[in-house]
Design an enzyme around this catalytic site. Structure first.
Site, short mmCIF file in Angstrom:
data_model
loop_
_atom_site.label_atom_id
_atom_site.label_comp_id
_atom_site.label_asym_id
_atom_site.label_seq_id
_atom_site.Cartn_x
_atom_site.Cartn_y
_atom_site.Cartn_z
N LYS A 163 32.95 -18.92 20.54
CA LYS A 163 31.59 -19.41 20.83
C LYS A 163 31.60 -20.66 21.73
O LYS A 163 30.62 -20.95 22.40
CB LYS A 163 30.85 -19.69 19.51
CG LYS A 163 30.64 -18.40 18.69
CD LYS A 163 30.11 -18.67 17.30
CE LYS A 163 29.97 -17.38 16.49
NZ LYS A 163 29.60 -17.65 15.08
N SER B 98 34.91 -17.10 15.72
CA SER B 98 33.88 -18.03 16.20
C SER B 98 34.39 -19.10 17.15
O SER B 98 33.58 -19.80 17.77
CB SER B 98 33.20 -18.72 15.02
OG SER B 98 32.38 -17.80 14.36
N TYR C 176 30.32 -25.66 10.85
CA TYR C 176 29.15 -25.22 10.07
C TYR C 176 28.79 -26.25 9.01
O TYR C 176 28.77 -27.44 9.31
CB TYR C 176 29.41 -23.82 9.47
CG TYR C 176 29.88 -22.88 10.54
CD1 TYR C 176 29.00 -22.46 11.53
CD2 TYR C 176 31.21 -22.47 10.62
CE1 TYR C 176 29.43 -21.64 12.55
CE2 TYR C 176 31.63 -21.64 11.65
CZ TYR C 176 30.74 -21.24 12.60
OH TYR C 176 31.16 -20.44 13.62
N TYR D 251 28.65 -9.76 21.37
CA TYR D 251 29.02 -10.74 20.33
C TYR D 251 30.25 -10.27 19.54
O TYR D 251 31.23 -11.02 19.39
CB TYR D 251 27.81 -10.98 19.41
CG TYR D 251 28.14 -11.86 18.24
CD1 TYR D 251 28.20 -13.24 18.38
CD2 TYR D 251 28.43 -11.31 16.99
CE1 TYR D 251 28.53 -14.05 17.31
CE2 TYR D 251 28.77 -12.12 15.91
CZ TYR D 251 28.82 -13.49 16.08
OH TYR D 251 29.16 -14.29 15.02
N VAL E 293 36.65 -17.49 11.52
CA VAL E 293 37.08 -16.88 10.26
C VAL E 293 38.41 -16.13 10.37
O VAL E 293 38.92 -15.65 9.36
CB VAL E 293 36.01 -15.94 9.62
CG1 VAL E 293 34.83 -16.72 9.10
CG2 VAL E 293 35.58 -14.84 10.58
O1 DON Z 1 29.90 -12.99 13.03
C1 DON Z 1 30.82 -13.17 12.24
O2 DON Z 1 30.64 -13.24 11.05
C2 DON Z 1 32.21 -13.36 12.82
N1 DON Z 1 32.42 -12.53 13.98
C3 DON Z 1 32.47 -14.77 13.22
C4 DON Z 1 32.21 -15.76 12.13
C5 DON Z 1 33.07 -16.95 12.20
O3 DON Z 1 34.15 -16.95 12.74
C6 DON Z 1 32.59 -18.11 11.41
N2 DON Z 1 33.56 -19.17 11.47
N3 DON Z 1 34.17 -19.78 10.70
#
Ligand code: DON
Length: 309
Positions: free
Chosen positions: A67, A64, A243, A191, A261
């Site tokens: 983003k 993320s 978040y 994405y 993540v």
């Molecule tokens: O969409 C997802 O779940 C992952 N590609 C990215 C989520 C993420 O990194 C949330 N951050 N902490």
């Protein structure tokens, strides 16, 4: 002010032996293979100095954190019109919440939760084939990081594509509300692949410099975004970058930051530094445990919180 390299070395040494590291993300199977003992940190300052320690040159999945870069590109394409499709408020819910999207009639709370990032990916994709949109994202990273070697980790992208049911649900739901204009599979493809970009801490800290230095690329002086846009992206990182852990992170660290993540965090000290940390163990909100602690310590020891000492 203490010397940055000394502080960074101290922090890396303090965390090397730490046992409370949280849990590696397993819902993307490829991420579960990462060594939980990894820890890297790098800070790049206004004078161009680069201070790093630990596993700062080992690539990890930025997830993320990407983003921030897709948001920058989407704002470059359609400017404030983006805010008709995505909000600017902290979500207070998990990054992949479905229920919130229903209350809010398909307008995601902010561009960093998954639904918001899907709308952003739709904007970056508009008028292009997915490969071209991904090429544009990578070229942007090559430019801001001064490093053409940054690539997508295809194994991570495939792993998420095979298991990303919640994101598939979110994208279909957004499309049902008319908030995606490209085919759902194409938006998801962009994405998943931008989340699967692999970078190391040095590359990530270099890539964040335009946010730290008023929108300018510090080595060439080239303008990446306006100072106003850099300030606003930093505001979103501060309020939404972690978040439902964003309030606590601002309280503890006091820096605009974006987590992923994969265990990476990009943190911005406006006017002073761009910092990347990586430790793959996560807390319950999906934010790096040691990465957050290391930033808390670095901000404190350097006096870098945007709220003062
Ligand atoms: O969409 C997802 O779940 C992952 N590609 C990215 C989520 C993420 O990194 C949330 N951050 N902490």
């Amino acid at each position: 002010m203490r010397e940055l390299k000394t502080v960074i070395d101290e922090i890396a040494a303090e965390y090397r032996a730490c046992e409370e590291r949280g849990q590696v993300a397993t819902y993307i199977p490829e991420l579960a293979k990462v060594d939980i003992g990894s820890f890297g940190i790098c800070a790049v300052t206004a004078d161009g100095a680069v201070a790093s320690a630990g596993d700062a040159e080992i690539p990890f999945s930025i997830q993320s954190v990407s983003k921030v870069f897709t948001l920058t590109l989407a704002l470059g394409k359609i400017g404030d019109a983006l805010w008709r499709r995505v909000g600017r408020e902290p979500s207070g819910n998990s990054f992949n919440s479905i229920v919130q999207l229903e209350y809010e009639k398909g307008i995601p709370r902010n561009p960093f939760i998954n639904a918001g990032a899907l709308a952003v990916a739709d904007v970056v994709l508009a008028g292009h084939a997915p490969k071209v949109a991904l090429g544009e994202i990578l070229r942007f990273l090559h430019f801001v990081a001064d490093d053409d070697s940054i690539q997508i980790d295809e194994a991570v992208a495939r792993s998420e594509q095979a298991t990303g049911y919640r994101n598939v649900a979110l994208a279909n739901y957004m499309r049902a509300f008319g908030n995606l204009s490209n085919p759902v599979e194409m938006v998801l493809g962009v994405y998943f692949h931008h989340c699967a970009i692999a970078m190391n801490c040095v590359q990530l800290a270099m890539a964040g410099r335009y946010l730290a230095f008023s929108g300018r690329h510090p080595t060439t002086g080239a303008r990446v975004v306006s100072p106003e846009r850099a300030r606003r992206i930093n505001a979103l990182m501060l309020t939404c970058g972690h978040y439902d852990g964003s309030g606590d992170f601002a309280y503890r660290v006091g820096l605009p930051s974006k987590s992923g993540v994969g265990g990476g965090i990009l943190a911005i000290v406006p006017g002073k530094a761009s910092i990347a940390v990586w430790s793959p163990g996560l807390d319950g909100q999906g934010n790096s445990v040691l990465g957050s602690l290391a930033l808390e310590m670095l901000a404190k020891r350097m006096g870098w919180s945007i709220f003062g000492a």
